[in-house]
Design a protein around this motif. Structure first.
Motif, PDB file in Angstrom:
ATOM      1  N   TYR A 145       0.766  -1.573  -0.492  1.00  0.00           N
ATOM      2  CA  TYR A 145       0.168  -0.253  -0.233  1.00  0.00           C
ATOM      3  C   TYR A 145       0.918   0.889   0.268  1.00  0.00           C
ATOM      4  O   TYR A 145       1.459   1.488   1.174  1.00  0.00           O
ATOM      5  CB  TYR A 145      -0.607   0.175   1.499  1.00  0.00           C
ATOM      6  N   ARG A 146       1.817   1.447  -1.146  1.00  0.00           N
ATOM      7  CA  ARG A 146       2.311   2.213  -1.045  1.00  0.00           C
ATOM      8  C   ARG A 146       1.565   3.843  -1.370  1.00  0.00           C
ATOM      9  O   ARG A 146       0.875   3.703  -1.657  1.00  0.00           O
ATOM     10  CB  ARG A 146       2.884   2.407  -2.432  1.00  0.00           C
ATOM     11  N   LYS A 147       1.779   5.414  -0.201  1.00  0.00           N
ATOM     12  CA  LYS A 147       1.244   6.554  -0.581  1.00  0.00           C
ATOM     13  C   LYS A 147       2.222   6.951  -1.192  1.00  0.00           C
ATOM     14  O   LYS A 147       3.024   7.429  -1.330  1.00  0.00           O
ATOM     15  CB  LYS A 147       2.202   6.840   0.965  1.00  0.00           C
ATOM     16  N   VAL A 148       0.994   7.654  -1.874  1.00  0.00           N
ATOM     17  CA  VAL A 148       1.307   9.253  -2.425  1.00  0.00           C
ATOM     18  C   VAL A 148       1.029  10.703  -1.846  1.00  0.00           C
ATOM     19  O   VAL A 148       0.275  11.086  -0.777  1.00  0.00           O
ATOM     20  CB  VAL A 148       0.360   8.544  -4.492  1.00  0.00           C
ATOM     21  N   PRO A 149       2.452  10.958  -2.654  1.00  0.00           N
ATOM     22  CA  PRO A 149       2.432  12.134  -1.288  1.00  0.00           C
ATOM     23  C   PRO A 149       1.103  13.576  -2.225  1.00  0.00           C
ATOM     24  O   PRO A 149       0.609  12.920  -3.254  1.00  0.00           O
ATOM     25  CB  PRO A 149       4.154  13.175  -1.908  1.00  0.00           C
ATOM     26  N   LYS A 150       0.811  14.085  -1.425  1.00  0.00           N
ATOM     27  CA  LYS A 150      -1.029  15.019  -1.530  1.00  0.00           C
ATOM     28  C   LYS A 150      -0.359  15.949  -2.689  1.00  0.00           C
ATOM     29  O   LYS A 150      -1.475  16.099  -3.018  1.00  0.00           O
ATOM     30  CB  LYS A 150      -1.365  15.611  -0.389  1.00  0.00           C
ATOM     31  N   ASP A 151       1.055  16.333  -2.327  1.00  0.00           N
ATOM     32  CA  ASP A 151       1.015  17.100  -4.049  1.00  0.00           C
ATOM     33  C   ASP A 151       1.101  16.338  -5.018  1.00  0.00           C
ATOM     34  O   ASP A 151       1.074  17.107  -6.158  1.00  0.00           O
ATOM     35  CB  ASP A 151       2.089  18.645  -3.696  1.00  0.00           C
ATOM     36  N   LEU A 152       0.883  15.814  -5.151  1.00  0.00           N
ATOM     37  CA  LEU A 152       0.728  14.855  -6.414  1.00  0.00           C
ATOM     38  C   LEU A 152      -0.732  14.336  -6.996  1.00  0.00           C
ATOM     39  O   LEU A 152      -1.134  13.602  -7.948  1.00  0.00           O
ATOM     40  CB  LEU A 152       1.724  13.457  -6.317  1.00  0.00           C
ATOM     41  N   THR A 153      -1.809  14.749  -5.931  1.00  0.00           N
ATOM     42  CA  THR A 153      -2.987  14.238  -6.131  1.00  0.00           C
ATOM     43  C   THR A 153      -3.299  15.177  -6.266  1.00  0.00           C
ATOM     44  O   THR A 153      -3.090  16.444  -6.081  1.00  0.00           O
ATOM     45  CB  THR A 153      -3.367  13.231  -5.094  1.00  0.00           C
ATOM     46  N   GLN A 154      -4.187  14.811  -7.460  1.00  0.00           N
ATOM     47  CA  GLN A 154      -5.425  16.092  -7.424  1.00  0.00           C
ATOM     48  C   GLN A 154      -7.035  15.998  -7.185  1.00  0.00           C
ATOM     49  O   GLN A 154      -7.854  14.894  -7.706  1.00  0.00           O
ATOM     50  CB  GLN A 154      -5.291  16.196  -9.353  1.00  0.00           C
ATOM     51  N   PRO A 155      -8.015  16.879  -6.434  1.00  0.00           N
ATOM     52  CA  PRO A 155      -9.313  16.180  -6.505  1.00  0.00           C
ATOM     53  C   PRO A 155     -10.043  16.987  -7.299  1.00  0.00           C
ATOM     54  O   PRO A 155      -9.594  18.359  -8.170  1.00  0.00           O
ATOM     55  CB  PRO A 155      -9.011  17.582  -5.131  1.00  0.00           C
ATOM     56  N   THR A 156     -10.795  16.371  -7.786  1.00  0.00           N
ATOM     57  CA  THR A 156     -12.066  17.038  -8.312  1.00  0.00           C
ATOM     58  C   THR A 156     -13.513  16.972  -7.833  1.00  0.00           C
ATOM     59  O   THR A 156     -13.708  16.349  -7.153  1.00  0.00           O
ATOM     60  CB  THR A 156     -11.635  16.000  -9.440  1.00  0.00           C
ATOM     61  N   TYR A 157     -14.306  17.895  -8.404  1.00  0.00           N
ATOM     62  CA  TYR A 157     -15.278  17.401  -7.940  1.00  0.00           C
ATOM     63  C   TYR A 157     -16.154  16.138  -8.417  1.00  0.00           C
ATOM     64  O   TYR A 157     -17.012  16.125  -7.814  1.00  0.00           O
ATOM     65  CB  TYR A 157     -16.244  18.872  -8.740  1.00  0.00           C
ATOM     66  N   THR A 158     -16.177  15.814  -9.766  1.00  0.00           N
ATOM     67  CA  THR A 158     -16.390  15.053  -9.550  1.00  0.00           C
ATOM     68  C   THR A 158     -15.978  13.284  -8.753  1.00  0.00           C
ATOM     69  O   THR A 158     -16.824  12.482  -8.569  1.00  0.00           O
ATOM     70  CB  THR A 158     -15.919  13.528 -11.188  1.00  0.00           C
ATOM     71  N   GLY A 159     -14.424  13.269  -8.253  1.00  0.00           N
ATOM     72  CA  GLY A 159     -14.456  12.268  -7.357  1.00  0.00           C
ATOM     73  C   GLY A 159     -15.140  12.975  -6.316  1.00  0.00           C
ATOM     74  O   GLY A 159     -15.376  11.406  -5.876  1.00  0.00           O
ATOM     75  N   ALA A 160     -15.145  13.851  -5.978  1.00  0.00           N
ATOM     76  CA  ALA A 160     -15.949  14.694  -4.261  1.00  0.00           C
ATOM     77  C   ALA A 160     -17.591  14.282  -4.841  1.00  0.00           C
ATOM     78  O   ALA A 160     -17.931  12.878  -3.447  1.00  0.00           O
ATOM     79  CB  ALA A 160     -15.645  15.816  -3.985  1.00  0.00           C
ATOM     80  N   PHE A 161     -18.012  13.832  -5.361  1.00  0.00           N
ATOM     81  CA  PHE A 161     -19.824  13.665  -5.721  1.00  0.00           C
ATOM     82  C   PHE A 161     -19.371  12.196  -5.644  1.00  0.00           C
ATOM     83  O   PHE A 161     -20.144  11.742  -5.332  1.00  0.00           O
ATOM     84  CB  PHE A 161     -19.855  14.272  -7.458  1.00  0.00           C
ATOM     85  N   ILE A 162     -18.361  10.876  -6.512  1.00  0.00           N
ATOM     86  CA  ILE A 162     -18.421   9.712  -6.384  1.00  0.00           C
ATOM     87  C   ILE A 162     -17.836   9.587  -5.251  1.00  0.00           C
ATOM     88  O   ILE A 162     -18.822   8.114  -4.747  1.00  0.00           O
ATOM     89  CB  ILE A 162     -18.161   9.163  -8.260  1.00  0.00           C
ATOM     90  N   SER A 163     -17.286   9.597  -4.409  1.00  0.00           N
ATOM     91  CA  SER A 163     -16.802   9.293  -2.994  1.00  0.00           C
ATOM     92  C   SER A 163     -18.050   9.727  -1.949  1.00  0.00           C
ATOM     93  O   SER A 163     -18.108   8.694  -1.137  1.00  0.00           O
ATOM     94  CB  SER A 163     -15.928  10.390  -2.774  1.00  0.00           C
ATOM     95  N   ILE A 164     -18.713  10.410  -2.154  1.00  0.00           N
ATOM     96  CA  ILE A 164     -19.981  10.680  -1.434  1.00  0.00           C
ATOM     97  C   ILE A 164     -20.863   9.587  -1.495  1.00  0.00           C
ATOM     98  O   ILE A 164     -21.855   8.990  -0.584  1.00  0.00           O
ATOM     99  CB  ILE A 164     -20.691  12.195  -1.948  1.00  0.00           C
TER     100      ILE A 164
END
Length: 290
Positions: free
Chosen positions: A11-30
């Motif tokens: 379970y390798r961790k990806v640094p936060k600054d290499l990830t990109q939040p999106t509105y679509t991702g937030a909607f799907i997560s909810i």
């Protein structure tokens, strides 16, 4: 070089600054969390609830009963005096009892003109009959009125289980008040042994029954035969067994893990596809502008 156990981390961790939040991702997560919560509550309800499983087999389930079946009878004859009402029992083992009185009670109705008979007795596990009649009376009436209402006829222990619906009191509520007063009534019963086993393994033995009936005025060469209310019974070789069962805890945990893991995996695939398509569309639009 010292051994680094972190090399086994899948379970390798990806640094936060290499990830990109999106509105679509937030909607799907909810939606994903709501869906998981709904399935979790559904599985929890199923795990807590008790399931009733039934099966059929050929056997005598209550071998400790001594070949006896307990019977509970409650019947009203509104036009027949209590002095005339009696219960007779007979079967193929040679039992012939006229005017059974043990564990029975007669309650006057209609200012003494009628009678309500309540009794508990046992019968042998062989074909036979018991009947309500005037045969035990010291003086036979000329025209006994056998119109009646059956409040209860049950065999064996009383089962009060919400999820088990059976014909344990199939004749309860049977009304023959509008029938011919001089007619005999034949109730043909097929008794089915029934076993109920709870979660602790305790068994209770009862009996269901099916019924057919006929009404007739009987005659012989000497004239009309005195009417009676006959309950002719035979036992079915098939036993019905109801067993309480609950889902094992390990299966519940397995199902919850499958729900959580499967939902997040599918949601991740959907989010990835939408994000990839969105990025490709942006590149197409930038290419058109340039």
């Amino acid at each position: 070089m010292p051994f680094d156990v972190r090399r086994f981390d899948i379970y390798r961790k990806v640094p936060k600054d290499l990830t990109q939040p999106t509105y679509t991702g937030a909607f799907i997560s909810i939606l994903c969390c709501v869906f998981i919560l709904f399935l979790f509550l559904s599985e929890l309800t199923g795990f807590i609830a008790t399931e009733i499983v039934n099966e059929l087999y050929v056997d005598d389930p209550d071998k400790d009963s001594g070949g006896k079946i307990e019977v509970s009878l409650n019947i009203s004859l509104p036009n027949l005096h209590c002095d005339l009402v009696g219960l007779d029992i007979q079967d193929e083992m040679g039992r012939h009892e006229v005017g059974h009185i043990d564990n029975s009670m007669k309650i006057p109705l209609n200012q003494g003109d009628g009678c309500r008979f309540e009794g508990e007795f046992t019968i042998n596990k062989v074909p036979g009959n018991f009947h309500v009649s005037t045969h035990s009376a010291t003086a036979q009436p000329q025209s006994p009125d056998m119109t009646h209402t059956i409040h209860k006829l049950a065999f064996g222990e009383k089962l009060q289980v919400q999820n088990v619906k059976g014909a344990f009191n199939a004749l309860g509520g049977a009304d023959r008040l509008s029938s011919n007063p001089l007619a005999s009534h034949d109730y043909i019963l097929k008794i089915v042994p029934t076993v109920y086993e709870d979660l602790s393994g305790k068994q209770r033995f009862s009996y269901q029954y099916t019924v057919a009936n006929k009404e007739y005025v009987a005659y012989s060469h000497t004239g009309r035969i005195i009417p009676a209310i006959w309950f002719r019974y035979d036992l079915s070789p098939i036993t019905v067994k109801y067993t309480e069962k609950r889902q094992p805890f390990y299966r519940f945990i397995t199902t919850i893990c499958a729900i959580v893991g499967g939902t997040f995996t599918v949601a991740g695939i959907i989010d990835s596809c939408i994000f990839t398509a969105s990025e490709a569309w942006k590149k197409i639009q930038i290419g058109k502008m340039s």
